[in-house]
Motif scaffolding. Structure first.
Motif, mmCIF file in Angstrom:
data_model
loop_
_atom_site.group_PDB
_atom_site.id
_atom_site.type_symbol
_atom_site.label_atom_id
_atom_site.label_comp_id
_atom_site.label_asym_id
_atom_site.label_seq_id
_atom_site.Cartn_x
_atom_site.Cartn_y
_atom_site.Cartn_z
ATOM 1 N N VAL A 1 -37.708 11.289 -43.587
ATOM 2 C CA VAL A 1 -37.106 10.999 -42.285
ATOM 3 C C VAL A 1 -35.742 11.655 -42.140
ATOM 4 O O VAL A 1 -35.438 12.256 -41.098
ATOM 5 N N GLU A 2 -34.887 11.576 -43.175
ATOM 6 C CA GLU A 2 -33.558 12.169 -43.072
ATOM 7 C C GLU A 2 -33.647 13.687 -42.927
ATOM 8 O O GLU A 2 -32.864 14.300 -42.201
ATOM 9 N N HIS A 3 -34.586 14.303 -43.621
ATOM 10 C CA HIS A 3 -34.786 15.743 -43.489
ATOM 11 C C HIS A 3 -35.217 16.090 -42.068
ATOM 12 O O HIS A 3 -34.745 17.072 -41.473
ATOM 13 N N TYR A 4 -36.086 15.279 -41.500
ATOM 14 C CA TYR A 4 -36.551 15.490 -40.124
ATOM 15 C C TYR A 4 -35.371 15.436 -39.153
ATOM 16 O O TYR A 4 -35.231 16.298 -38.277
ATOM 17 N N LYS A 5 -34.502 14.448 -39.329
ATOM 18 C CA LYS A 5 -33.344 14.309 -38.451
ATOM 19 C C LYS A 5 -32.358 15.451 -38.669
ATOM 20 O O LYS A 5 -31.756 15.966 -37.718
ATOM 21 N N TYR A 6 -32.194 15.842 -39.928
ATOM 22 C CA TYR A 6 -31.264 16.921 -40.261
ATOM 23 C C TYR A 6 -31.645 18.226 -39.564
ATOM 24 O O TYR A 6 -30.780 18.987 -39.131
ATOM 25 N N LEU A 7 -32.940 18.481 -39.432
ATOM 26 C CA LEU A 7 -33.379 19.731 -38.811
ATOM 27 C C LEU A 7 -33.017 19.809 -37.333
ATOM 28 O O LEU A 7 -33.043 20.894 -36.748
ATOM 29 N N TYR A 8 -32.669 18.669 -36.714
ATOM 30 C CA TYR A 8 -32.192 18.728 -35.341
ATOM 31 C C TYR A 8 -30.998 19.674 -35.228
ATOM 32 O O TYR A 8 -30.756 20.270 -34.176
ATOM 33 N N GLU A 9 -30.232 19.803 -36.321
ATOM 34 C CA GLU A 9 -29.035 20.644 -36.292
ATOM 35 C C GLU A 9 -29.383 22.120 -36.117
ATOM 36 O O GLU A 9 -28.529 22.921 -35.750
ATOM 37 N N PHE A 10 -30.616 22.457 -36.399
ATOM 38 C CA PHE A 10 -31.049 23.841 -36.196
ATOM 39 C C PHE A 10 -31.412 24.110 -34.733
ATOM 40 O O PHE A 10 -31.448 25.251 -34.308
ATOM 41 N N ALA A 11 -31.738 23.069 -34.013
ATOM 42 C CA ALA A 11 -32.259 23.244 -32.661
ATOM 43 C C ALA A 11 -31.121 23.480 -31.679
ATOM 44 O O ALA A 11 -30.115 22.781 -31.671
ATOM 45 N N ALA A 12 -31.275 24.493 -30.854
ATOM 46 C CA ALA A 12 -30.267 24.804 -29.845
ATOM 47 C C ALA A 12 -30.960 25.481 -28.680
ATOM 48 O O ALA A 12 -32.183 25.446 -28.569
ATOM 49 N N VAL A 13 -30.179 26.096 -27.816
ATOM 50 C CA VAL A 13 -30.757 26.764 -26.651
ATOM 51 C C VAL A 13 -31.519 28.000 -27.099
ATOM 52 O O VAL A 13 -30.940 28.914 -27.690
ATOM 53 N N PRO A 14 -32.829 28.075 -26.863
ATOM 54 C CA PRO A 14 -33.617 29.235 -27.288
ATOM 55 C C PRO A 14 -33.518 30.372 -26.284
ATOM 56 O O PRO A 14 -32.854 30.269 -25.257
ATOM 57 N N LYS A 15 -34.186 31.477 -26.617
ATOM 58 C CA LYS A 15 -34.254 32.612 -25.696
ATOM 59 C C LYS A 15 -35.437 32.421 -24.767
ATOM 60 O O LYS A 15 -36.583 32.547 -25.174
ATOM 61 N N THR A 16 -35.173 32.124 -23.512
ATOM 62 C CA THR A 16 -36.260 31.914 -22.563
ATOM 63 C C THR A 16 -36.859 33.248 -22.147
ATOM 64 O O THR A 16 -36.194 34.280 -22.191
ATOM 65 N N PRO A 17 -38.134 33.235 -21.723
ATOM 66 C CA PRO A 17 -38.759 34.482 -21.262
ATOM 67 C C PRO A 17 -38.011 35.078 -20.080
ATOM 68 O O PRO A 17 -37.459 34.351 -19.251
ATOM 69 N N GLU A 18 -37.999 36.401 -20.008
ATOM 70 C CA GLU A 18 -37.358 37.065 -18.875
ATOM 71 C C GLU A 18 -38.232 37.026 -17.633
ATOM 72 O O GLU A 18 -37.731 37.073 -16.512
ATOM 73 N N LYS A 19 -39.554 36.967 -17.823
ATOM 74 C CA LYS A 19 -40.496 36.920 -16.704
ATOM 75 C C LYS A 19 -41.534 35.844 -16.981
ATOM 76 O O LYS A 19 -41.935 35.632 -18.129
ATOM 77 N N PHE A 20 -41.970 35.167 -15.925
ATOM 78 C CA PHE A 20 -42.979 34.122 -16.062
ATOM 79 C C PHE A 20 -44.252 34.545 -15.338
ATOM 80 O O PHE A 20 -44.203 35.078 -14.236
ATOM 81 N N ALA A 21 -45.396 34.293 -15.967
ATOM 82 C CA ALA A 21 -46.675 34.762 -15.422
ATOM 83 C C ALA A 21 -47.282 33.799 -14.418
ATOM 84 O O ALA A 21 -48.167 34.181 -13.656
ATOM 85 N N VAL A 22 -46.853 32.543 -14.435
ATOM 86 C CA VAL A 22 -47.387 31.564 -13.487
ATOM 87 C C VAL A 22 -46.228 30.822 -12.836
ATOM 88 O O VAL A 22 -45.140 30.722 -13.411
ATOM 89 N N PRO A 23 -46.439 30.288 -11.626
ATOM 90 C CA PRO A 23 -45.369 29.562 -10.944
ATOM 91 C C PRO A 23 -45.151 28.175 -11.547
ATOM 92 O O PRO A 23 -45.751 27.815 -12.546
ATOM 93 N N GLN A 24 -44.302 27.418 -10.928
ATOM 94 C CA GLN A 24 -44.040 26.050 -11.369
ATOM 95 C C GLN A 24 -45.351 25.277 -11.527
ATOM 96 O O GLN A 24 -46.224 25.326 -10.652
ATOM 97 N N ILE A 25 -45.497 24.573 -12.634
ATOM 98 C CA ILE A 25 -46.736 23.857 -12.910
ATOM 99 C C ILE A 25 -46.614 22.386 -12.551
ATOM 100 O O ILE A 25 -45.534 21.868 -12.321
ATOM 101 N N LYS A 26 -47.767 21.724 -12.531
ATOM 102 C CA LYS A 26 -47.797 20.306 -12.191
ATOM 103 C C LYS A 26 -47.940 19.415 -13.414
ATOM 104 O O LYS A 26 -47.430 18.305 -13.441
ATOM 105 N N ASP A 27 -48.650 19.899 -14.428
ATOM 106 C CA ASP A 27 -48.980 19.033 -15.553
ATOM 107 C C ASP A 27 -48.981 19.828 -16.855
ATOM 108 O O ASP A 27 -49.994 20.370 -17.258
ATOM 109 N N CYS A 28 -47.845 19.921 -17.507
ATOM 110 C CA CYS A 28 -47.777 20.548 -18.823
ATOM 111 C C CYS A 28 -48.514 19.649 -19.821
ATOM 112 O O CYS A 28 -48.293 18.436 -19.830
ATOM 113 N N PRO A 29 -49.427 20.186 -20.608
ATOM 114 C CA PRO A 29 -49.681 21.594 -20.880
ATOM 115 C C PRO A 29 -50.963 22.126 -20.259
ATOM 116 O O PRO A 29 -51.567 23.045 -20.809
ATOM 117 N N HIS A 30 -51.394 21.610 -19.095
ATOM 118 C CA HIS A 30 -52.708 21.953 -18.573
ATOM 119 C C HIS A 30 -52.752 23.190 -17.686
ATOM 120 O O HIS A 30 -53.840 23.684 -17.388
#
Length: 453
Positions: free
Chosen positions: A50-79
């Protein structure tokens, strides 16, 4: 004691509708707990420590989002994925499936090849369209993996590879069971000449009793021949291991030791803890699963500490709970000299993970190069830093793992940060796990309806 440590959305293993879930900590294990109003409740192990799981939160930050999206706004992720503007990670590797035919019929197969109920073997123009999707939506450098089924059942695979290169795809990897490249070295040469950069080769162990369970036949001698052929032709291989706690978890150290003897042809070992989608031999219980921390501990124990759990770090791309990776120099006695370690501490930004690793390694190389000055130049090469550096340029081994998500373990948070995407016929990019997910009856969410147009 049970602690709630998070919430997410997930799928019902029966109807695959989106439902809410909690992540809880109990007896130093992290579970995902979910209830479908129609089909019941599930409590599935996803992490040990559990502590290792929580510790890995420190790695998480703002990722590189795609420059272009192939579909418009969705209604139900992940469908209605594709990628949409809710997706939080750019595409690093694009999987292009060129057939669902196969020359094996493995008991374990994420694609249910030779038994999925439809025939998929697209022509060159269809494949060209899939490559165009990659070119249109993925920023250079573009990396693809040709997959299936078994891509090498196609006689025209060299032409497919050549077309990819001509269209601007820089790196082409072939996912293979190695049957054909072991038996037909001229076909292998044709793939090399067409531009294949490396092979992603199915390799579940060094004993045939393992292959009899995972692949249905004795294959180790054939795997060795494929490695020998690749050495002769001059093309690199990553050994890809499906890890089952009931079949080969006790063999992971031997696989790493074996791989070290095949460097520099073998560049890496990639472990994939078994995920229950497609065709699999059991209805999964928690004791049928291998978490990433369990795998890391098994590697440390079975290599007698040559490669420690602490030598594995998350990569810079996918969700921090999806993967781990290490880099080592292989010494002349085939032992490993690890260059990665969690002891360095986590970087503060997701983008900095790879930069930090490169920086630490760069500092290490500078130290080595400085040590070559003066006295070192008068020493014998045997055992010197100069010999080490020279060897490290070719004799290295990555050992990595990726825990793919199935319908029981899947989390929207992780799907939204996926960087490995399957290219569809209708011009979409769908996270690999999501594309392959099946319910408890083997029905697909995306695969069949995408490839049966």
């Amino acid at each position: 004691m049970v602690d709630k440590i998070g919430e997410t959305n997930t799928l019902c293993p029966v109807c695959m509708k989106t439902i809410k879930a909690e992540k809880i900590a109990e007896d130093d294990v992290v579970y995902i707990v979910k209830t479908c109003p129609e089909h019941g409740s599930w409590k599935v192990k996803i992490w040990n420590g559990v502590e290792h799981y929580k510790y890995l939160y420190e790695f998480a930050a703002v990722p590189k989002t795609p420059e272009k999206f192939a579909v418009p706004q969705i209604k139900d992720c992940p469908h209605d994925c594709g990628l949409c503007n809710q997706h939080m990670q750019h595409s690093c590797l694009n999987v292009v499936e060129v057939t669902n035919h196969c020359n094996l019929n493995c008991p374990i197969c994420f694609a249910t090849a030779n038994g999925c109920g439809y025939d998929y073997h697209p022509d060159m123009e269809t494949i060209r369209g899939m490559f165009k999707t990659v070119v249109d939506y993925v920023k250079s450098p573009r990396c693809i993996q040709l997959s299936g089924g078994e891509p090498t059942v196609r006689d025209d695979l060299p032409e497919i590879v050549r077309m990819a290169k001509e269209m601007g795809i820089e790196h082409v990897e072939v996912n293979t069971n190695a049957v054909r490249i072991a038996k037909d070295i001229e076909y292998l040469r044709a793939l090399k000449e067409a531009g294949v950069d490396d092979f992603y080769m199915q390799f579940d162990g060094t004993k045939d009793d393992i292959y009899l369970q995972t692949r249905g036949k004795s294959l180790f001698e054939l795997k060795e021949q494929a490695i020998a052929n690749c050495a002769e032709v001059g093309i690199g291989i990553t050994l890809v291991v499906t890890v089952s706690p009931n079949i080969n978890l006790d063999h992971v150290g031997e696989i790493i030791k074996y791989a070290a003897t095949k460097v520099p042809t073998v560049k890496g070992v990639h472990f994939q803890p078994i995920s229950y989608f497609g065709r699999y031999p059991v209805d999964p219980e928690n004791n049928d699963r291998v978490t990433i921390p369990e795998l890391a501990q098994a590697i440390e124990k079975q290599t007698k500490g040559m490669l420690k759990a602490d030598n594995f770090i998350p990569t810079s791309c996918s969700n921090v709970y999806c993967d781990m990776k290490s880099l080592s120099v292989v010494l002349p006695d085939h032992s490993l000299f690890p260059l990665t370690t969690m002891a360095l501490g986590p970087p503060k930004k997701t983008d900095d993970v790879a930069d930090k690793t490169r920086g630490e390694v760069s500092q290490f190389w500078r130290f080595i190069e400085n040590s070559m000055d003066g006295e070192d130049e008068n020493r014998s090469d045997d055992g010197s830093w100069r010999t080490f550096v020279s060897r490290a340029k070719t004799h290295y081994l990555t050992v990595s793992a990726m825990a793919f998500q199935d319908v029981w373990t899947g989390e929207t948070d992780r799907w939204e940060r996926c960087c490995i995407h399957v290219v569809t016929l209708d011009g979409r990019l769908i996270p690999f796990c999501l594309f392959n997910v099946t319910n408890n009856e083997g029905e697909t969410l995306y695969r069949k309806k995408t490839f049966c147009q």
